[in-house]
Structure formats: C-alpha cells, structure tokens
Design a protein around this motif. Structure first.
Motif, PDB file in Angstrom:
ATOM      1  N   VAL A  18       0.842  -1.195   0.000  1.00 25.82           N
ATOM      2  CA  VAL A  18       0.000   0.000   0.000  1.00 25.82           C
ATOM      3  C   VAL A  18       0.878   1.245   0.000  1.00 25.82           C
ATOM      4  N   GLU A  19       1.872   1.268   0.876  1.00 26.77           N
ATOM      5  CA  GLU A  19       2.761   2.432   0.956  1.00 26.77           C
ATOM      6  C   GLU A  19       3.512   2.628  -0.358  1.00 26.77           C
ATOM      7  N   ARG A  20       3.992   1.536  -0.945  1.00 29.86           N
ATOM      8  CA  ARG A  20       4.729   1.608  -2.204  1.00 29.86           C
ATOM      9  C   ARG A  20       3.843   2.171  -3.322  1.00 29.86           C
ATOM     10  N   ALA A  21       2.585   1.746  -3.359  1.00 32.19           N
ATOM     11  CA  ALA A  21       1.654   2.210  -4.392  1.00 32.19           C
ATOM     12  C   ALA A  21       1.427   3.718  -4.279  1.00 32.19           C
ATOM     13  N   VAL A  22       1.250   4.198  -3.052  1.00 30.12           N
ATOM     14  CA  VAL A  22       1.035   5.632  -2.847  1.00 30.12           C
ATOM     15  C   VAL A  22       2.282   6.417  -3.229  1.00 30.12           C
ATOM     16  N   LYS A  23       3.441   5.965  -2.764  1.00 32.98           N
ATOM     17  CA  LYS A  23       4.686   6.696  -3.018  1.00 32.98           C
ATOM     18  C   LYS A  23       5.104   6.641  -4.486  1.00 32.98           C
ATOM     19  N   ALA A  24       4.613   5.663  -5.231  1.00 32.00           N
ATOM     20  CA  ALA A  24       4.905   5.609  -6.669  1.00 32.00           C
ATOM     21  C   ALA A  24       4.238   6.789  -7.381  1.00 32.00           C
ATOM     22  N   GLN A  25       3.099   7.240  -6.858  1.00 31.81           N
ATOM     23  CA  GLN A  25       2.376   8.363  -7.461  1.00 31.81           C
ATOM     24  C   GLN A  25       2.760   9.701  -6.829  1.00 31.81           C
ATOM     25  N   ASP A  26       3.155   9.678  -5.559  1.00 29.18           N
ATOM     26  CA  ASP A  26       3.562  10.892  -4.853  1.00 29.18           C
ATOM     27  C   ASP A  26       4.733  10.536  -3.936  1.00 29.18           C
ATOM     28  N   PRO A  27       5.967  10.650  -4.463  1.00 33.18           N
ATOM     29  CA  PRO A  27       7.145  10.253  -3.685  1.00 33.18           C
ATOM     30  C   PRO A  27       7.311  11.016  -2.367  1.00 33.18           C
ATOM     31  N   THR A  28       6.698  12.194  -2.249  1.00 27.78           N
ATOM     32  CA  THR A  28       6.835  12.981  -1.026  1.00 27.78           C
ATOM     33  C   THR A  28       5.729  12.687  -0.013  1.00 27.78           C
ATOM     34  N   ALA A  29       4.815  11.787  -0.340  1.00 30.10           N
ATOM     35  CA  ALA A  29       3.697  11.471   0.567  1.00 30.10           C
ATOM     36  C   ALA A  29       4.218  10.892   1.874  1.00 30.10           C
ATOM     37  N   GLN A  30       3.550  11.256   2.952  1.00 28.80           N
ATOM     38  CA  GLN A  30       3.818  10.669   4.263  1.00 28.80           C
ATOM     39  C   GLN A  30       2.701   9.656   4.517  1.00 28.80           C
ATOM     40  N   VAL A  31       3.087   8.404   4.737  1.00 34.14           N
ATOM     41  CA  VAL A  31       2.095   7.329   4.897  1.00 34.14           C
ATOM     42  C   VAL A  31       2.277   6.682   6.263  1.00 34.14           C
ATOM     43  N   LEU A  37      -6.153  -1.620  13.004  1.00 35.26           N
ATOM     44  CA  LEU A  37      -7.379  -0.883  12.680  1.00 35.26           C
ATOM     45  C   LEU A  37      -7.676  -0.865  11.181  1.00 35.26           C
ATOM     46  N   LYS A  38      -6.755  -1.433  10.378  1.00 36.21           N
ATOM     47  CA  LYS A  38      -6.871  -1.418   8.918  1.00 36.21           C
ATOM     48  C   LYS A  38      -7.042   0.022   8.420  1.00 36.21           C
ATOM     49  N   LEU A  39      -6.207   0.903   8.985  1.00 40.44           N
ATOM     50  CA  LEU A  39      -6.292   2.329   8.717  1.00 40.44           C
ATOM     51  C   LEU A  39      -5.010   2.825   8.061  1.00 40.44           C
ATOM     52  N   VAL A  40      -5.180   3.620   7.002  1.00 40.92           N
ATOM     53  CA  VAL A  40      -4.049   4.251   6.329  1.00 40.92           C
ATOM     54  C   VAL A  40      -4.256   5.755   6.416  1.00 40.92           C
ATOM     55  N   GLN A  41      -3.243   6.448   6.928  1.00 41.88           N
ATOM     56  CA  GLN A  41      -3.282   7.900   6.985  1.00 41.88           C
ATOM     57  C   GLN A  41      -2.234   8.413   6.016  1.00 41.88           C
ATOM     58  N   VAL A  42      -2.659   9.331   5.148  1.00 41.78           N
ATOM     59  CA  VAL A  42      -1.753   9.839   4.112  1.00 41.78           C
ATOM     60  C   VAL A  42      -1.764  11.363   4.121  1.00 41.78           C
ATOM     61  N   GLU A  43      -0.569  11.925   4.100  1.00 38.48           N
ATOM     62  CA  GLU A  43      -0.394  13.360   3.908  1.00 38.48           C
ATOM     63  C   GLU A  43       0.170  13.491   2.501  1.00 38.48           C
TER      64      GLU A  43
END
Length: 66
Positions: A18-31, A37-43
């Motif tokens: 999940v983290e890799r997928a987000v960072k592939a689109q936004d390398p500066t994202a904080q995950v 809790l099956k919770l993902v928080q993304v900045e």
C-alpha cells in the motif's frame, strides 16, 4: 491528513505494498499505517479520490474513513 480504511490489509507485506503504491504516485507522501485498525493515513498533495483509487488498484479496496 487523509484517512482511508483498507479492509484487505492483513500483514506487513500488505502495508508495504500500500505504501509503495502511494509513493509511486507521490514520492513525497507521508504514509502511516495501523494494521490492527486497517487504517491508512496519508499526507499528500493528491486528491482523496485518487489515493483511494491508487490503493484499490494495488489490490486493497480502500474507502475514505467517515
């Protein structure tokens, strides 16, 4: 901070994907991921709908936490 519920995320490998997928689109994202809790928080600068789609397309259906 965008909060998403990701039901199929069950292990460290899932959370890494999940983290890799987000960072592939936004390398500066904080995950931050809480497996219990099956919770993902993304900045990120990406729109919420895009983040949910990115994670869902990676095989982990994501929904914006209500």
């Amino acid at each position: 901070m965008i909060e998403l519920t990701v039901e199929k995320m069950k292990c460290g490998g899932c959370s890494a994907n999940v983290e890799r997928a987000v960072k592939a689109q936004d390398p500066t994202a904080q995950v931050q991921i809480d497996l219990a809790l099956k919770l993902v928080q993304v900045e990120s600068t990406l729109p919420t709908a895009s983040l949910a789609k990115i994670i869902s397309d990676a095989g982990y259906p994501a929904h914006v936490k209500a």
